[in-house]
Design an enzyme around this catalytic site. Structure first.
Site: not given
Length: 528
Positions: A286, A349, A402
């Site tokens: 990430e 995301k 994440c």
């Protein structure tokens, strides 16, 4: 046992709250990295006996009696979440000068809020309470309902759901592929709480039989599934996972960006490990690219030169949209870069971390001086949708960034949508604490649920390849800097679809509620 249970039941005031708090804190030892699941057989019987005593006086009103049950559940939850989430404060110490003031709000405030879910679970259970095995079913239903709600209310935060306590090793993970997390949460609490029957001995034989049958079925199913021959892989993918272990104090430091980028490139370009072919896919964590591509037009051609023919890099980046600083929007994204140095796909995301990646109610809270806490130098916008990225060989991979991977319903991968789960993360915020281990365990369970391999790249934390049955093929430990090369067989080994898992879990929860209702009504009829 009857005497000890009687003492617990008769506790009052601060003593009852203290025992509930300690029982909840003890239950955390069943979670990663401790994995001592036997403590569940202590914590949940204690909770049952505490709720046995939370009846209130005959003169108390209905809500007053429920308030006592709520208090027991809340204190249990506060102990559980405080002991299980204290490590979130580590993220605030990365930039202590700016955010140390928020440490008590994060370390204590988050458990204070999450404890309301377990208080709610106790109230639901108490509404269906009886003096026999029905109260065990009621408690399991209450917790299953609370954990389900915790998955989506207020954006959701199903971290350390109680069902994970029953899945410390791959042998005991396989049942979740049929029950889903909803069913596993319900069954875990039901089994853990059954020893509470030892006190009154009513339904003791039934409870013992159910405990033996459910534990044997859980372990037996895991043994059969792990021993069964794997489906022939339709194809395979040679993968390199890079873990740079970048110090977060340098992450966005302009003076060291070139060094960080050179480290990533060097780890990616090195010769394959002995016995492995050249990787077709290279996976970076990430926000691993320490700058915006719009600021460094030389970076993409450099990546293209590093990649060989047919290779692809999937990297976590900060993606910018807009032409000026005032209009720019930033996304926490993964991008696919081909051997020509061109971005061929990108996925943003969707499920952002409140206060970490964006500030909820920003206009209102900004008036009080509150700002985004930890994730980086900018506020992120949420992506609109997620779609699979096509990798070399036509393999479709669904990326999750994440903590998106902790959401069971979000990570619902069917054969028609993708053949691989990719999780990129940056657990360096939390150091060598239980946090990265808990995060990895939840990602590991997603592979088992969906019956597909998991590729996981962490800036620091646990980078790994997990097979469709939850077994770790290879991994890099916390604080390790390096890369692993793995050939990943691609085959879907899901037992049931994601929608069927959801139905199965809800059915288990419904059956427990029905059993609790029937036994509750029967007790009331006898009393009358």
């Amino acid at each position: 046992m009857e005497r000890q249970a009687g003492r617990i039941i008769l506790l009052w005031g601060w003593r009852r709250a203290l025992v509930a708090f300690l029982a909840g804190a003890l239950a955390v030892l069943a979670q990663a990295p401790y994995d001592f699941f036997a403590v569940g057989f202590v914590s949940f019987p204690l909770l049952v006996w505490l709720l046995d005593g939370a009846t209130g006086e005959a003169s108390d009103g209905f809500l007053r009696r429920l308030q006592q049950a709520f208090a027991v559940g809340w204190w249990f939850g506060f102990g559980y979440f405080l002991a299980g989430l204290w490590w979130v404060g580590s993220a605030l110490l990365v930039e202590a000068d700016s955010f140390a003031w928020a440490l008590p709000f994060a370390v204590v405030g988050i458990p204070l809020a999450l404890a309301f879910f377990y208080g709610f679970a106790a109230v639901v259970a108490r509404l269906l309470w009886s003096n026999d095995i029905g109260r065990i079913a009621a408690l399991a239903f209450g917790f299953a309902l609370a954990e389900w709600l915790r998955g989506f209310l207020f954006t959701g935060f199903p971290w350390n759901a109680v069902g994970y306590a029953a899945m410390p090793v791959p042998l005991l993970m396989q049942s979740v592929s049929v029950t889903g997390m909803v069913g596993m949460n319900a069954l875990a609490v039901f089994v853990f709480a059954l020893p509470a029957l030892l006190a009154a001995r009513q339904h003791l034989r039934l409870g013992a039989a159910l405990l033996v049958v459910l534990v044997a079925a859980h372990a037996g199913f895991g043994y059969i599934r792990l021993a069964a021959p794997e489906k022939p892989a339709a194809h395979s993918l040679d993968v390199r996972i890079v873990q740079p272990a970048v110090d977060l104090t340098e992450k966005w430091d302009a003076s060291v960006r070139d060094r960080i980028f050179a480290t990533m490139m060097g780890l990616s370009a090195k010769a394959p490990e002995p016995g492995h072919d050249r990787p077709q896919l290279i996976l970076w964590p990430e926000t691993s690219v320490p700058f915006l591509f719009t600021e460094r037009p030389d970076a993409l051609p450099a990546i293209g030169e590093m990649l060989g023919d047919g290779q692809m890099l999937v990297a976590g980046v900060v993606r910018e949209e807009g032409g000026s600083a005032a209009r720019s929007r930033y996304y926490n994204s993964v991008v696919a870069i081909d051997d020509r140095g061109e971005i061929v796909d990108a996925v943003d995301k969707v499920h952002l971390v409140p206060f970490g990646e964006y500030l909820p109610f920003a206009d209102l809270l900004g008036r009080f001086g509150l700002e985004q806490l930890v994730a980086g130098p900018m506020t992120f916008a949420a992506g609109n949708e997620r779609h699979p990225i096509t990798l070399p060989g036509g393999i479709r991979a669904l990326p999750f960034i994440c903590y998106e991977v902790i959401f069971s319903d979000l990570v619902a991968v069917d054969a028609t949508s993708a053949e691989l789960i990719v999780n990129v993360t940056n657990d360096a915020w939390f150091g060598d604490t239980p946090g990265p281990y808990q995060h990895f365990r939840q990602a590991q369970i997603r592979a088992v649920e969906n019956g597909v391999p998991l590729l996981r790249a962490a800036n620091n934390g646990i980078s790994a390849v997990v097979d469709p049955r939850g077994r770790i093929v290879d991994a890099l430990a916390i604080d390790a800097r390096g890369a692993i090369d793995v050939r990943v067989p691609i085959s879907n080994q899901a037992i049931v679809s994601s929608s069927q898992r959801r139905i199965n879990g809800m059915l288990i929860m419904f059956l427990l509620a029905v059993a609790a209702c029937i036994l509750n009504v029967r007790q009331r009829l006898r009393a009358n």
